[in-house]
Design a protein around this motif. Sequence first.
Motif, PDB file in Angstrom:
ATOM      1  N   GLY A 108       0.873  -1.335  -0.009  1.00  0.00           N
ATOM      2  CA  GLY A 108      -0.053  -0.022   0.121  1.00  0.00           C
ATOM      3  C   GLY A 108       0.859   1.295   0.088  1.00  0.00           C
ATOM      4  N   TYR A 109       1.759   1.313   0.871  1.00  0.00           N
ATOM      5  CA  TYR A 109       2.672   2.474   0.854  1.00  0.00           C
ATOM      6  C   TYR A 109       3.376   2.503  -0.565  1.00  0.00           C
ATOM      7  CZ  TYR A 109       7.125   4.883   1.282  1.00  0.00           C
ATOM      8  OH  TYR A 109       8.202   5.991   0.802  1.00  0.00           O
ATOM      9  N   PHE A 110       3.925   1.610  -1.453  1.00  0.00           N
ATOM     10  CA  PHE A 110       4.571   1.837  -2.577  1.00  0.00           C
ATOM     11  C   PHE A 110       3.461   2.479  -3.597  1.00  0.00           C
ATOM     12  CE2 PHE A 110       8.050  -0.551  -0.627  1.00  0.00           C
ATOM     13  CZ  PHE A 110       9.252   0.216  -1.269  1.00  0.00           C
ATOM     14  N   ASN A 111       2.144   1.972  -3.517  1.00  0.00           N
ATOM     15  CA  ASN A 111       1.222   2.408  -4.396  1.00  0.00           C
ATOM     16  C   ASN A 111       0.998   3.933  -4.123  1.00  0.00           C
ATOM     17  OD1 ASN A 111       0.976  -0.112  -5.431  1.00  0.00           O
ATOM     18  ND2 ASN A 111      -0.862  -0.731  -4.085  1.00  0.00           N
ATOM     19  N   ILE A 112       0.794   4.190  -2.802  1.00  0.00           N
ATOM     20  CA  ILE A 112       0.712   5.556  -2.616  1.00  0.00           C
ATOM     21  C   ILE A 112       1.531   6.578  -2.825  1.00  0.00           C
ATOM     22  CG2 ILE A 112       0.541   7.234  -0.578  1.00  0.00           C
ATOM     23  CD1 ILE A 112      -1.086   5.059   0.761  1.00  0.00           C
ATOM     24  N   LEU A 113       2.955   6.048  -2.891  1.00  0.00           N
ATOM     25  CA  LEU A 113       4.298   6.742  -3.207  1.00  0.00           C
ATOM     26  C   LEU A 113       4.298   6.951  -4.889  1.00  0.00           C
ATOM     27  CD1 LEU A 113       6.908   8.310  -2.593  1.00  0.00           C
ATOM     28  CD2 LEU A 113       7.963   6.094  -2.550  1.00  0.00           C
ATOM     29  N   TYR A 114       3.757   5.818  -5.429  1.00  0.00           N
ATOM     30  CA  TYR A 114       3.689   5.879  -6.811  1.00  0.00           C
ATOM     31  C   TYR A 114       2.766   7.041  -7.329  1.00  0.00           C
ATOM     32  CZ  TYR A 114       2.939   4.688 -11.786  1.00  0.00           C
ATOM     33  OH  TYR A 114       2.704   4.609 -13.100  1.00  0.00           O
ATOM     34  N   ASP A 115       1.528   6.960  -6.894  1.00  0.00           N
ATOM     35  CA  ASP A 115       0.527   7.826  -7.223  1.00  0.00           C
ATOM     36  C   ASP A 115       0.862   9.324  -6.928  1.00  0.00           C
ATOM     37  OD1 ASP A 115      -1.075   5.912  -7.925  1.00  0.00           O
ATOM     38  OD2 ASP A 115      -2.119   5.859  -6.005  1.00  0.00           O
ATOM     39  N   SER A 116       1.668   9.730  -5.892  1.00  0.00           N
ATOM     40  CA  SER A 116       2.314  10.716  -5.620  1.00  0.00           C
ATOM     41  C   SER A 116       3.408  11.330  -6.732  1.00  0.00           C
ATOM     42  CB  SER A 116       2.842  10.985  -4.163  1.00  0.00           C
ATOM     43  OG  SER A 116       4.243  10.244  -4.146  1.00  0.00           O
ATOM     44  N   ILE A 117       4.211  10.219  -7.239  1.00  0.00           N
ATOM     45  CA  ILE A 117       5.161  10.676  -8.042  1.00  0.00           C
ATOM     46  C   ILE A 117       4.609  11.119  -9.414  1.00  0.00           C
ATOM     47  CG2 ILE A 117       6.972   9.603  -9.362  1.00  0.00           C
ATOM     48  CD1 ILE A 117       7.768   8.087  -6.895  1.00  0.00           C
ATOM     49  N   ILE A 118       3.357  10.317  -9.826  1.00  0.00           N
ATOM     50  CA  ILE A 118       3.105  10.668 -10.999  1.00  0.00           C
ATOM     51  C   ILE A 118       2.470  12.158 -11.334  1.00  0.00           C
ATOM     52  CG2 ILE A 118       2.704   8.206 -11.697  1.00  0.00           C
ATOM     53  CD1 ILE A 118      -0.398   8.561 -11.169  1.00  0.00           C
ATOM     54  N   HIS A 119       2.278  12.809 -10.288  1.00  0.00           N
ATOM     55  CA  HIS A 119       1.828  14.031 -10.253  1.00  0.00           C
ATOM     56  C   HIS A 119       2.756  15.234 -10.294  1.00  0.00           C
ATOM     57  CE1 HIS A 119      -1.893  12.096  -8.900  1.00  0.00           C
ATOM     58  NE2 HIS A 119      -2.475  12.799  -9.912  1.00  0.00           N
ATOM     59  N   LEU A 120       4.129  14.858 -10.253  1.00  0.00           N
ATOM     60  CA  LEU A 120       5.339  15.735 -10.154  1.00  0.00           C
ATOM     61  C   LEU A 120       5.578  16.097 -11.628  1.00  0.00           C
ATOM     62  CD1 LEU A 120       7.752  13.717  -8.026  1.00  0.00           C
ATOM     63  CD2 LEU A 120       6.282  15.520  -7.202  1.00  0.00           C
ATOM     64  N   SER A 121       6.270  17.288 -11.694  1.00  0.00           N
ATOM     65  CA  SER A 121       6.593  17.745 -13.019  1.00  0.00           C
ATOM     66  C   SER A 121       7.295  16.530 -13.873  1.00  0.00           C
ATOM     67  CB  SER A 121       7.477  18.839 -13.025  1.00  0.00           C
ATOM     68  OG  SER A 121       8.924  18.472 -12.502  1.00  0.00           O
ATOM     69  N   ARG A 122       7.449  16.786 -15.199  1.00  0.00           N
ATOM     70  CA  ARG A 122       7.944  15.606 -16.146  1.00  0.00           C
ATOM     71  C   ARG A 122       9.310  15.000 -15.713  1.00  0.00           C
ATOM     72  NH1 ARG A 122       8.171  16.802 -22.479  1.00  0.00           N
ATOM     73  NH2 ARG A 122       5.801  16.791 -21.929  1.00  0.00           N
ATOM     74  N   ASN A 123      10.241  15.937 -15.333  1.00  0.00           N
ATOM     75  CA  ASN A 123      11.604  15.452 -14.914  1.00  0.00           C
ATOM     76  C   ASN A 123      11.469  14.828 -13.749  1.00  0.00           C
ATOM     77  OD1 ASN A 123      14.700  15.369 -15.771  1.00  0.00           O
ATOM     78  ND2 ASN A 123      14.890  16.979 -14.018  1.00  0.00           N
ATOM     79  N   ASP A 124      11.009  15.274 -12.857  1.00  0.00           N
ATOM     80  CA  ASP A 124      11.125  14.753 -11.442  1.00  0.00           C
ATOM     81  C   ASP A 124      10.339  13.672 -11.518  1.00  0.00           C
ATOM     82  OD1 ASP A 124      12.485  16.905  -9.860  1.00  0.00           O
ATOM     83  OD2 ASP A 124      10.786  18.191  -9.818  1.00  0.00           O
TER      84      ASP A 124
END
Length: 343
Positions: A180-196
């Motif tokens: 669950g933690y890694f799923n939440i982390l993944y979901d937060s990453i996909i909203h970052l700017s393209r390079n990040d």
Amino acid sequence: MDKVGTHAAANAKANAMLGKLLKDKDYHELLKLETVNEVMDYLRLHTHYSLIFNELNDDTEANEVTMKRHFFRAYEKLYHFYIDEYRDFFKALFMRYEVENLKLYLRALSRNEKLDSIQSHLITSDLYSNLDYDVLNQSTNTHEFLEAIKDTPYYSTLDAFIDDEPTSMVFHMEMVLDRGYFNILYDSIIHLSRNDRKLMLELLGINIDILNVQWIFRGRNYFDISSEELFNFTLNGGKRYDYKALKKFCYMALDDFKKVVSSGDYRDIFADEDYMMERAMERQLFYELDNFTKKPGLSIVLPVVLLFKFEYEIRDLFTILEGIKYHANNISELLIRDLRRER
């Protein structure tokens, strides 16, 4: 503040903190010492830990928690440099500490231990939390524990295992907490700017690959877990090993699995004895992080690398403290960093 300005300020702060981390020469000096008090004295007099160790303490576990809390408070300051989706990303990073806290509660309750024994080991955030620790601390069994987290992101995944026998229950709950933690982390990453987003998904993918290799090997080698259950608890989002590769790994012979992994990017994982595998995995990621710091341009990379590097420093210091306490002969071989490696 625009994202470039935000990254510049956060990177400057992270760089300053990275610069204070212990160098190889510090570890060489520490390994010459003979008592826990001598190690603590060195840290107090010659390193950034002088800020927190005003007096000597030979309780190694207490020292480890003190170091973790010191870092966590310093790391939380980076949160204030960011807004919007970047703060959500930092909140997701903080959730890992909540997950580790929940595991401590689960283990204690499954052993019918009083929760007083774990409260001194909790790492909690002053900025953001999904948990009411005052309520959690009143739990006397796992049913009350689940009731205490009913309105949190963790409840729905754990409720399915409440009626399992204690050992199986804790095992499954810990696995779904990690997933669950890694799923939440993944979901937060996909909203970052393209390079990040690109950089963080690459780093997350390497971390997930390594964790999946560890999980499959241990499940097959030590616990005789079925191939189906192994696959069900693998993590999605790996850089090198996708859904199909993981499924093959879970069903192939263990020796064949080790050969495939050893022929690729993670060849060093199985280079040592099996009992050293966790160290080898952490070392692999430790040096992968150095490659990320060389990426051009301003990004979220440095603050994230700092998180890993500081945690690895604390792990190595705890290894040294424990090794000296119990008169281990091969402490340097147990460290995550390789002191023989040329910089």
